[in-house]
Structure formats: structure tokens, C-alpha cells
Design a protein around this motif. Structure first.
Motif, PDB file in Angstrom:
ATOM      1  N   SER A 177      42.826 -11.681 -44.392  1.00 48.31           N
ATOM      2  CA  SER A 177      44.316 -12.397 -43.147  1.00 48.31           C
ATOM      3  C   SER A 177      43.605 -13.743 -43.170  1.00 48.31           C
ATOM      4  O   SER A 177      42.567 -13.566 -42.582  1.00 48.31           O
ATOM      5  N   VAL A 178      44.179 -14.976 -43.747  1.00 48.00           N
ATOM      6  CA  VAL A 178      43.686 -16.256 -43.296  1.00 48.00           C
ATOM      7  C   VAL A 178      43.857 -16.393 -41.604  1.00 48.00           C
ATOM      8  O   VAL A 178      44.117 -17.807 -41.437  1.00 48.00           O
ATOM      9  N   VAL A 179      44.827 -16.270 -41.055  1.00 54.31           N
ATOM     10  CA  VAL A 179      45.798 -16.589 -39.870  1.00 54.31           C
ATOM     11  C   VAL A 179      44.338 -16.105 -38.905  1.00 54.31           C
ATOM     12  O   VAL A 179      43.523 -15.358 -38.799  1.00 54.31           O
ATOM     13  N   ALA A 180      44.096 -17.046 -37.653  1.00 52.89           N
ATOM     14  CA  ALA A 180      43.276 -17.403 -37.195  1.00 52.89           C
ATOM     15  C   ALA A 180      43.339 -16.197 -35.893  1.00 52.89           C
ATOM     16  O   ALA A 180      45.055 -16.066 -35.942  1.00 52.89           O
ATOM     17  N   PRO A 181      42.774 -15.233 -35.247  1.00 55.76           N
ATOM     18  CA  PRO A 181      43.220 -15.007 -34.396  1.00 55.76           C
ATOM     19  C   PRO A 181      43.757 -15.457 -32.940  1.00 55.76           C
ATOM     20  O   PRO A 181      42.937 -16.774 -33.224  1.00 55.76           O
ATOM     21  N   ARG A 182      44.103 -14.871 -32.559  1.00 50.73           N
ATOM     22  CA  ARG A 182      44.626 -15.879 -31.138  1.00 50.73           C
ATOM     23  C   ARG A 182      44.960 -15.446 -29.962  1.00 50.73           C
ATOM     24  O   ARG A 182      45.741 -13.676 -30.090  1.00 50.73           O
ATOM     25  N   MET A 200      34.183  -8.985 -22.648  1.00 50.27           N
ATOM     26  CA  MET A 200      32.930  -7.529 -22.401  1.00 50.27           C
ATOM     27  C   MET A 200      31.749  -8.346 -23.414  1.00 50.27           C
ATOM     28  O   MET A 200      30.915  -8.391 -23.177  1.00 50.27           O
ATOM     29  N   ALA A 201      32.516  -9.276 -24.342  1.00 51.04           N
ATOM     30  CA  ALA A 201      31.177 -10.240 -25.261  1.00 51.04           C
ATOM     31  C   ALA A 201      31.030 -11.065 -24.461  1.00 51.04           C
ATOM     32  O   ALA A 201      31.089 -11.584 -23.463  1.00 51.04           O
ATOM     33  N   ARG A 202      28.765 -11.278 -24.918  1.00 51.22           N
ATOM     34  CA  ARG A 202      28.559 -12.462 -24.274  1.00 51.22           C
ATOM     35  C   ARG A 202      28.882 -13.713 -24.808  1.00 51.22           C
ATOM     36  O   ARG A 202      29.534 -14.624 -24.204  1.00 51.22           O
ATOM     37  N   SER A 203      29.744 -13.555 -27.144  1.00 53.87           N
ATOM     38  CA  SER A 203      30.602 -14.797 -26.900  1.00 53.87           C
ATOM     39  C   SER A 203      31.294 -14.334 -28.115  1.00 53.87           C
ATOM     40  O   SER A 203      30.811 -13.256 -28.870  1.00 53.87           O
ATOM     41  N   TRP A 204      32.137 -14.573 -28.297  1.00 52.90           N
ATOM     42  CA  TRP A 204      33.079 -14.655 -29.623  1.00 52.90           C
ATOM     43  C   TRP A 204      33.429 -15.681 -30.620  1.00 52.90           C
ATOM     44  O   TRP A 204      33.295 -16.490 -30.130  1.00 52.90           O
ATOM     45  N   GLY A 205      34.070 -15.781 -31.761  1.00 53.55           N
ATOM     46  CA  GLY A 205      35.035 -16.773 -32.294  1.00 53.55           C
ATOM     47  C   GLY A 205      35.300 -15.922 -33.617  1.00 53.55           C
ATOM     48  O   GLY A 205      35.124 -14.264 -33.540  1.00 53.55           O
ATOM     49  N   TRP A 206      35.790 -17.393 -34.527  1.00 53.96           N
ATOM     50  CA  TRP A 206      36.082 -16.505 -36.003  1.00 53.96           C
ATOM     51  C   TRP A 206      35.793 -17.782 -37.163  1.00 53.96           C
ATOM     52  O   TRP A 206      35.462 -18.691 -36.662  1.00 53.96           O
ATOM     53  N   LEU A 207      35.523 -17.109 -38.318  1.00 53.77           N
ATOM     54  CA  LEU A 207      35.173 -18.174 -39.421  1.00 53.77           C
ATOM     55  C   LEU A 207      35.630 -17.909 -40.562  1.00 53.77           C
ATOM     56  O   LEU A 207      36.475 -17.016 -40.804  1.00 53.77           O
TER      57      LEU A 207
END
Length: 233
Positions: A177-182, A200-207
Motif C-alpha cells: 500500500s502506498v498510503v502513509a501510516p498515521r 517502545m522504539a528508539r525511533s520509527w518512520g516509513w519510506l
């Protein structure tokens, strides 16, 4: 990269290079031999790519530029921290000499009811294999929530990849899916997934990737002694 680089090109260049990172190669070489600069400030896109690679997927990114205007700018104060080589061949030799390779566990999952449970098993096996039992709990939660998001919102196949970096364990899920997580406010129907990941995460994101996206999160590694003391290192 070829042609004249200006500020109007930054967004497309950034997206293209981020897509390369999202494929999680062993290294990324950016060949600048055919590039000219219309606006030097546009080269800040290279710094953005380097910072992202350090956060995730934790691979070396080397910029390759022979003698000329581009190399002179990159050797200046603003960009001097960027890893710069003369040719792609020399960059490849540098990476080979470093001998870096990311131990990873990879699994493809169908969007079915048992997928989050399977993701937790994969995360558990990876952490125990790398002698990081203290990370089993958070890794399981993150892997499970990322896979659940794919089931609830993308409905596509998912590829789960857990990698061991020198300072982090990263968990990444690719979907179609090309829809960005939100993030959204929790309610009776859910909405807690990304909030749990963020907590819980030190950092997170999406590409973005071609035909989909990768959502990633990183956990700080701990030593066995520090794990017994409950301290992060």
C-alpha cells in the motif's frame, strides 16, 4: 545522478534515494560524476539521505565524485562529514574492506489472522539468536503491531525483516500500500498500534518503495550485564 541539480529537484531526488534505502541493500553508492550544481544548497538532500540511512536501515552510504565543482562543494564545511569517494569502484572497495554485513531474519507473511502471532515468533527467535533476550518483549510488540496494521489497512502480503546493527535492532515491514501510516486517537475499534510502536522504539518512520512502503522501528541494544541491571547502553 546526472544533469543540473536545483532546489526544484530536491523532493524527487530525496524520494528516489529513500526508495533505494527502503530496499535495504548492504550499501548505497551515489554516483555524482555526471552531476552539475545550479544551486549548491540543493545538495542538502544528500545530508538528509545520509541521516536517514544512519537511523534506518543502518547501511553505509557513500557519495562518489571526481575532481570538479561538486567535489569542491562537498569538501566544504557544510558537507565535509559526508562519506566521499572519487569513484564507485573505490567506494565498493571501501565497503568490502570494512566487511560490514547486517545479520537479518526475513519472512513473508500473508494477511491472515495468524500473521501477528507468527511475527512475534520471528521476533523472539531473532532476539534469542543474537543473545538479546531483554528485547524479546518490545520486539514482539512492534513486529506484531506493524503486521496488524498491514492486515487492517493495507490487506496485502507483508515482508518482515529484523536486522542486527552495531547499536540497534531494527524491525521493518514492507507492504503493498502506498498510503502513509498515521497515528490516530485510540477508540473502541483500535488505533493504539503506532502509539505502542512509538512508545517502545528508539525511533520509527516509513519510506516509500515502488508499489508500497516500508514502516520501520529501531530498538537500542543492551548488554547482558546491563540487561540484568535494567540499564540501556
Amino acid at each position: 545522478m546526472t544533469g543540473r541539480l536545483s532546489l526544484v529537484d530536491v523532493a524527487s531526488v530525496r524520494t528516489s534515494l529513500f526508495k533505494c534505502l527502503a530496499e535495504q541493500p548492504d550499501a548505497l553508492f551515489v554516483d555524482l560524476a555526471g552531476l552539475s550544481i545550479e544551486e549548491p544548497i540543493a545538495l542538502t538532500v544528500l545530508s538528509a539521505v545520509s541521516r536517514q540511512a544512519a537511523r534506518w536501515p543502518g547501511i553505509p552510504v557513500l557519495f562518489c565524485a571526481p575532481a570538479g565543482p561538486v567535489r569542491r562543494v562537498l569538501l566544504g564545511g557544510t558537507y565535509r562529514r559526508l562519506p566521499l569517494r572519487v569513484t564507485v569502484a573505490s567506494a565498493r572497495e571501501r565497503v568490502r574492506a570494512d566487511g560490514r554485513s547486517l545479520p537479518s531474519v526475513i519472512d513473508d507473511l500473508l494477511p491472515v489472522a495468524g500473521a501477528p502471532r507468527h511475527a512475534r515468533r520471528v521476533a523472539t527467535d531473532a532476539c534469542l539468536r543474537w543473545d538479546l533476550p531483554v528485547l524479546v518483549g518490545p520486539a514482539c510488540v512492534i513486529a506484531s503491531e506493524l503486521i496488524t496494521n498491514v492486515m487492517d489497512h493495507a490487506g496485502t502480503m507483508a515482508t518482515l525483516r529484523i536486522s542486527l546493527l552495531p547499536r540497534y535492532v531494527t524491525i521493518a515491514v514492507r507492504d503493498g500500500s502506498v498510503v502513509a501510516p498515521r497515528r490516530r486517537s485510540p477508540d473502541e475499534s483500535g488505533g493504539r498500534g503506532l502509539l505502542l510502536v512509538e512508545g517502545m522504539a528508539r525511533s520509527w518512520g516509513w519510506l516509500p518503495v515502488d508499489g508500497g512502503k516500508v514502516v520501520w522501528a529501531s530498538l537500542g541494544r543492551v548488554s547482558r550485564r546491563s540487561a540484568r541491571r535494567g540499564r540501556r547502553v
